[in-house]
Design an enzyme around this catalytic site. Structure first.
Site, PDB file in Angstrom:
ATOM      1  N   HIS A 124      76.935  85.746  49.188  1.00 16.97           N
ATOM      2  CA  HIS A 124      78.094  84.946  48.770  1.00 16.97           C
ATOM      3  C   HIS A 124      77.727  84.163  47.514  1.00 16.97           C
ATOM      4  CE1 HIS A 124      81.198  81.793  49.019  1.00 16.97           C
ATOM      5  NE2 HIS A 124      81.819  82.515  49.948  1.00 16.97           N
ATOM      6  N   HIS A 127      78.081  82.488  55.117  1.00 19.97           N
ATOM      7  CA  HIS A 127      78.634  81.494  54.200  1.00 19.97           C
ATOM      8  C   HIS A 127      79.178  80.244  54.878  1.00 19.97           C
ATOM      9  CE1 HIS A 127      82.937  81.947  55.043  1.00 19.97           C
ATOM     10  NE2 HIS A 127      82.691  83.234  55.220  1.00 19.97           N
ATOM     11  N   ARG A 150      80.286  76.837  56.254  1.00 16.08           N
ATOM     12  CA  ARG A 150      79.882  75.473  55.928  1.00 16.08           C
ATOM     13  C   ARG A 150      78.999  74.855  57.021  1.00 16.08           C
ATOM     14  NH1 ARG A 150      82.700  72.503  51.702  1.00 16.08           N
ATOM     15  NH2 ARG A 150      83.626  74.388  50.913  1.00 16.08           N
ATOM     16  N   ASP A 201      93.212  80.442  57.143  1.00 15.32           N
ATOM     17  CA  ASP A 201      92.666  79.132  57.506  1.00 15.32           C
ATOM     18  C   ASP A 201      91.888  78.447  56.400  1.00 15.32           C
ATOM     19  OD1 ASP A 201      90.428  80.670  57.294  1.00 15.32           O
ATOM     20  OD2 ASP A 201      89.789  80.483  59.379  1.00 15.32           O
ATOM     21  N   GLU A 215      98.358  85.710  60.040  1.00 14.27           N
ATOM     22  CA  GLU A 215      97.135  85.477  60.838  1.00 14.27           C
ATOM     23  C   GLU A 215      97.206  84.095  61.498  1.00 14.27           C
ATOM     24  OE1 GLU A 215      92.836  84.908  59.642  1.00 14.27           O
ATOM     25  OE2 GLU A 215      92.831  87.082  59.799  1.00 14.27           O
ATOM     26  N   GLU A 226      88.033  75.210  58.893  1.00 11.99           N
ATOM     27  CA  GLU A 226      89.052  76.246  59.089  1.00 11.99           C
ATOM     28  C   GLU A 226      89.908  76.053  60.344  1.00 11.99           C
ATOM     29  OE1 GLU A 226      85.854  76.897  58.319  1.00 11.99           O
ATOM     30  OE2 GLU A 226      85.997  77.768  56.320  1.00 11.99           O
TER      31      GLU A 226
HETATM   32  C1  UD1 Z   1      85.908  79.464  51.434  1.00 13.57           C
HETATM   33  C2  UD1 Z   1      86.817  78.950  52.553  1.00 13.57           C
HETATM   34  C3  UD1 Z   1      86.429  79.614  53.870  1.00 13.57           C
HETATM   35  C4  UD1 Z   1      86.410  81.121  53.748  1.00 13.57           C
HETATM   36  C5  UD1 Z   1      85.486  81.502  52.604  1.00 13.57           C
HETATM   37  C6  UD1 Z   1      85.479  82.992  52.389  1.00 13.57           C
HETATM   38  C7  UD1 Z   1      87.609  76.626  52.552  1.00 13.57           C
HETATM   39  C8  UD1 Z   1      87.256  75.211  52.777  1.00 13.57           C
HETATM   40  N1  UD1 Z   1      86.617  77.508  52.705  1.00 13.57           N
HETATM   41  O1  UD1 Z   1      84.588  79.009  51.697  1.00 13.57           O
HETATM   42  O2  UD1 Z   1      87.366  79.260  54.862  1.00 13.57           O
HETATM   43  O3  UD1 Z   1      85.938  81.689  54.958  1.00 13.57           O
HETATM   44  O4  UD1 Z   1      85.949  80.878  51.394  1.00 13.57           O
HETATM   45  O5  UD1 Z   1      84.431  83.387  51.566  1.00 13.57           O
HETATM   46  O6  UD1 Z   1      88.724  76.937  52.226  1.00 13.57           O
HETATM   47  N2  UD1 Z   1      81.811  80.413  44.280  1.00 13.57           N
HETATM   48  C9  UD1 Z   1      81.656  81.076  43.076  1.00 13.57           C
HETATM   49  N3  UD1 Z   1      82.435  82.195  42.823  1.00 13.57           N
HETATM   50  C10 UD1 Z   1      83.322  82.682  43.722  1.00 13.57           C
HETATM   51  C11 UD1 Z   1      83.461  82.008  44.945  1.00 13.57           C
HETATM   52  C12 UD1 Z   1      82.714  80.884  45.206  1.00 13.57           C
HETATM   53  O7  UD1 Z   1      80.862  80.686  42.233  1.00 13.57           O
HETATM   54  O8  UD1 Z   1      83.987  83.687  43.432  1.00 13.57           O
HETATM   55  C13 UD1 Z   1      80.994  79.212  44.564  1.00 13.57           C
HETATM   56  C14 UD1 Z   1      81.467  77.956  43.791  1.00 13.57           C
HETATM   57  O9  UD1 Z   1      80.321  77.207  43.453  1.00 13.57           O
HETATM   58  C15 UD1 Z   1      82.319  77.221  44.823  1.00 13.57           C
HETATM   59  C16 UD1 Z   1      81.502  77.514  46.082  1.00 13.57           C
HETATM   60  O10 UD1 Z   1      81.086  78.871  45.946  1.00 13.57           O
HETATM   61  O11 UD1 Z   1      82.453  75.848  44.545  1.00 13.57           O
HETATM   62  C17 UD1 Z   1      82.224  77.296  47.387  1.00 13.57           C
HETATM   63  O12 UD1 Z   1      83.528  77.869  47.378  1.00 13.57           O
HETATM   64  P1  UD1 Z   1      84.648  77.301  48.404  1.00 13.57           P
HETATM   65  O13 UD1 Z   1      85.874  78.103  48.233  1.00 13.57           O
HETATM   66  O14 UD1 Z   1      84.755  75.816  48.300  1.00 13.57           O
HETATM   67  O15 UD1 Z   1      84.006  77.545  49.828  1.00 13.57           O
HETATM   68  P2  UD1 Z   1      83.511  78.858  50.555  1.00 13.57           P
HETATM   69  O16 UD1 Z   1      82.237  78.492  51.252  1.00 13.57           O
HETATM   70  O17 UD1 Z   1      83.536  80.000  49.631  1.00 13.57           O
HETATM   71  N1  UDP Z   2      83.528  91.453  51.742  1.00 13.15           N
HETATM   72  C1  UDP Z   2      83.534  92.092  50.489  1.00 13.15           C
HETATM   73  N2  UDP Z   2      82.374  92.110  49.750  1.00 13.15           N
HETATM   74  C2  UDP Z   2      81.229  91.525  50.184  1.00 13.15           C
HETATM   75  C3  UDP Z   2      81.230  90.862  51.442  1.00 13.15           C
HETATM   76  C4  UDP Z   2      82.403  90.836  52.192  1.00 13.15           C
HETATM   77  O1  UDP Z   2      84.553  92.632  50.064  1.00 13.15           O
HETATM   78  O2  UDP Z   2      80.206  91.587  49.471  1.00 13.15           O
HETATM   79  C5  UDP Z   2      84.778  91.408  52.536  1.00 13.15           C
HETATM   80  C6  UDP Z   2      84.679  91.787  53.998  1.00 13.15           C
HETATM   81  O3  UDP Z   2      84.869  93.170  54.195  1.00 13.15           O
HETATM   82  C7  UDP Z   2      85.794  90.968  54.641  1.00 13.15           C
HETATM   83  C8  UDP Z   2      85.859  89.733  53.777  1.00 13.15           C
HETATM   84  O4  UDP Z   2      85.192  90.053  52.546  1.00 13.15           O
HETATM   85  O5  UDP Z   2      87.045  91.625  54.565  1.00 13.15           O
HETATM   86  C9  UDP Z   2      85.179  88.593  54.457  1.00 13.15           C
HETATM   87  O6  UDP Z   2      85.075  87.526  53.589  1.00 13.15           O
HETATM   88  P1  UDP Z   2      84.208  86.239  53.898  1.00 13.15           P
HETATM   89  O7  UDP Z   2      83.092  86.588  54.808  1.00 13.15           O
HETATM   90  O8  UDP Z   2      83.874  85.657  52.566  1.00 13.15           O
HETATM   91  O9  UDP Z   2      85.246  85.264  54.588  1.00 13.15           O
HETATM   92  P2  UDP Z   2      85.764  85.083  56.100  1.00 13.15           P
HETATM   93  O10 UDP Z   2      86.194  86.405  56.623  1.00 13.15           O
HETATM   94  O11 UDP Z   2      84.646  84.475  56.887  1.00 13.15           O
HETATM   95  O12 UDP Z   2      86.888  84.116  55.945  1.00 13.15           O
END
Ligand code: UD1
Ligand code: UDP
Length: 401
Positions: free
Chosen positions: A242, A209, A211, A96, A118, A132
């Site tokens: 995160h 994390h 939004r 999603d 999924e 999502e």
């Molecule tokens: C995204 C997904 C969300 C998912 C989540 C899992 C969308 C809109 N959101 O949310 O569905 O549940 O990932 O974690 O698709 N960043 C880093 N390094 C990383 C990752 C993120 O620096 O490795 C920071 C960056 O500043 C980035 C921000 O986090 O711009 C947000 O990342 P983004 O992928 O837009 O949204 P998430 O909140 O991570």
């Molecule tokens: N996870 C990980 N390291 C961490 C925190 C979470 O590997 O420090 C794993 C967790 O076991 C799960 C996935 O990341 O499988 C969940 O990711 P996240 O919460 O970012 O996204 P969501 O599941 O909400 O989409």
């Protein structure tokens, strides 16, 4: 041989797609090719390294604090070229995220069939989880094959008019991933982990994390946890934070100066899953954790008002507690001080998978290409718990439970 282009971009997609990529690699009829948008960077790379997956394409689109518009546009532009060059027979996307939706949309623009892993999870609320719920819905509309993890997800798709022939009930691939890394004799790569693992405290594992929780909701949750730690001396919080700066800033501010709150960098998946197997309680707004923790026999308090994963809720191992400070505080204290309530939630249930979801997906693709029989649907059973947690102790009475 059929070329399957597997597209993903964030940590959870990578964790849940890795077993699928590995299953396709074992199947001589398929040539799996991985394209990552790298919507996440460090958190994605940790997973690729663990599972030994080397992407053929890496769009490297992540920018600090980027908006949904920026993610969408960069991913769409990049995928156009990838799809034109790779010319796959089918595209697989997962879940999603914005990468998921854009992956399916790109394939549609080039009239390439799409398989959605999924599929069918729904809250019915357009803005929760945001964005999502709509990403998953829109991907479903574009998909040709729907890999629903549970019978309930399949039923939702049928209600929306999806042809039952195109729906496969597979279980969730996250359980395949989990089973491949959780071990009773696991040794953590980082020795610092033993500081709190062997510190004799009951561990609350926290991740946040979403939004829709940014800002005041997250701050309320952190304040509630602060009060819990101040009240119960035998409790510690472990919180791999995160990488999103919005989450980091609030956590660092509110937990400053508390020595029983351990703020960590995001953990490699194997460390994280094994930490979860050894914790006492999980507090999270994550989707994936709601699926993993129940199979490890860990109660989960979910920091949301609604969930698209009601199966564990019904089994009683997950409870929705929202993000209000008082409610979160009361619910956590209740579970930590009431043995009966804790044990009622701590039974292991596996409504989400049996570790063979990726095999079923691979078999369903063979069936789709006319190379094999239709795979049998996944049906859940209660399996034994994999809990490595020390016996719970009631910190207010000091009694073993
Ligand atoms: C995204 C997904 C969300 C998912 C989540 C899992 C969308 C809109 N959101 O949310 O569905 O549940 O990932 O974690 O698709 N960043 C880093 N390094 C990383 C990752 C993120 O620096 O490795 C920071 C960056 O500043 C980035 C921000 O986090 O711009 C947000 O990342 P983004 O992928 O837009 O949204 P998430 O909140 O991570
Ligand atoms: N996870 C990980 N390291 C961490 C925190 C979470 O590997 O420090 C794993 C967790 O076991 C799960 C996935 O990341 O499988 C969940 O990711 P996240 O919460 O970012 O996204 P969501 O599941 O909400 O989409």
């Amino acid at each position: 041989m059929k070329t399957i282009l597997v597209i993903f971009g964030t940590r959870p997609e990578a964790i849940k797609m890795a077993p699928v990529v590995l299953a396709l690699q074992r199947q001589s009829h398929f040539r799996p090719v991985v394209a990552v948008t790298a919507q996440h960077r460090e958190m994605l790379d940790q997973v690729l390294e663990l599972f030994g997956i080397v992407p053929a394409y890496d769009l490297d689109i992540m920018r600090p604090r980027q908006s949904l518009f920026e993610v969408t546009v960069r991913a769409l532009r990049g995928l156009e070229k990838v799809l034109q060059e790779a010319r796959p027979d089918l595209v697989l996307v997962h879940g999603d995220t914005t990468t998921t939706f854009v992956g399916a949309l790109s394939a549609f623009y080039l009239q390439i069939p799409v398989g959605h892993v999924e599929a069918g999870l729904r809250t019915g609320n357009k803005y929760a989880p945001f964005p999502e719920e709509m990403n998953r819905h829109l991907t479903g509309v574009l998909a040709d094959l729907h890999f629903a993890p549970t019978a309930r997800a399949a039923a939702a798709l049928k209600r929306e008019g999806v042809d039952p022939e195109k729906i496969f009930i597979t279980g969730n691939t996250v359980i395949d991933a989990l089973q491949s890394v959780v071990r009773a004799d696991y040794r953590f790569g980082d020795q610092h982990m033993y500081r709190f693992l062997e510190g004799g405290k009951r561990l609350i594992l926290v991740t946040t994390h979403r939004r829709e929780n940014w800002g005041e909701p997250l701050r309320q949750v952190y304040r509630a946890l602060r009060r819990v730690v101040e009240r119960l001396e035998d409790v510690a919080v472990v919180f791999p934070v995160h990488r999103n700066p919005v989450v980091r800033e609030a956590a660092e501010e509110i937990f400053a100066g508390l020595d029983r709150v351990h703020l960590l960098e995001p953990l490699p998946y194997a460390d994280f899953a094994n930490l979860m197997a050894r914790c006492h309680l999980v507090l999270t707004d994550s989707g994936g954790l709601q699926e993993e923790a129940p199979s490890l026999g860990k109660p989960v308090l979910v920091l949301r008002e609604v969930t698209e994963r009601p199966e564990a809720l019904e089994a009683g191992t997950v409870r929705l507690v929202g993000t209000g400070e008082e409610r979160v505080y009361r619910e956590v204290i209740h579970l930590l001080t009431n043995a009966a309530a804790y044990h009622q939630m701590a039974s292991a249930v596996n409504p989400y998978g049996d570790g063979r979801a990726s095999q079923r997906i691979s078999a369903a693709l063979l069936y789709y290409f006319g190379q094999g029989p239709r795979p049998e649907a996944f049906s859940p059973k209660v399996l034994a718990s994999t809990s490595f947690c020390p016996p719970a102790q009631n910190s207010e009475t000091g009694k073993k439970e």
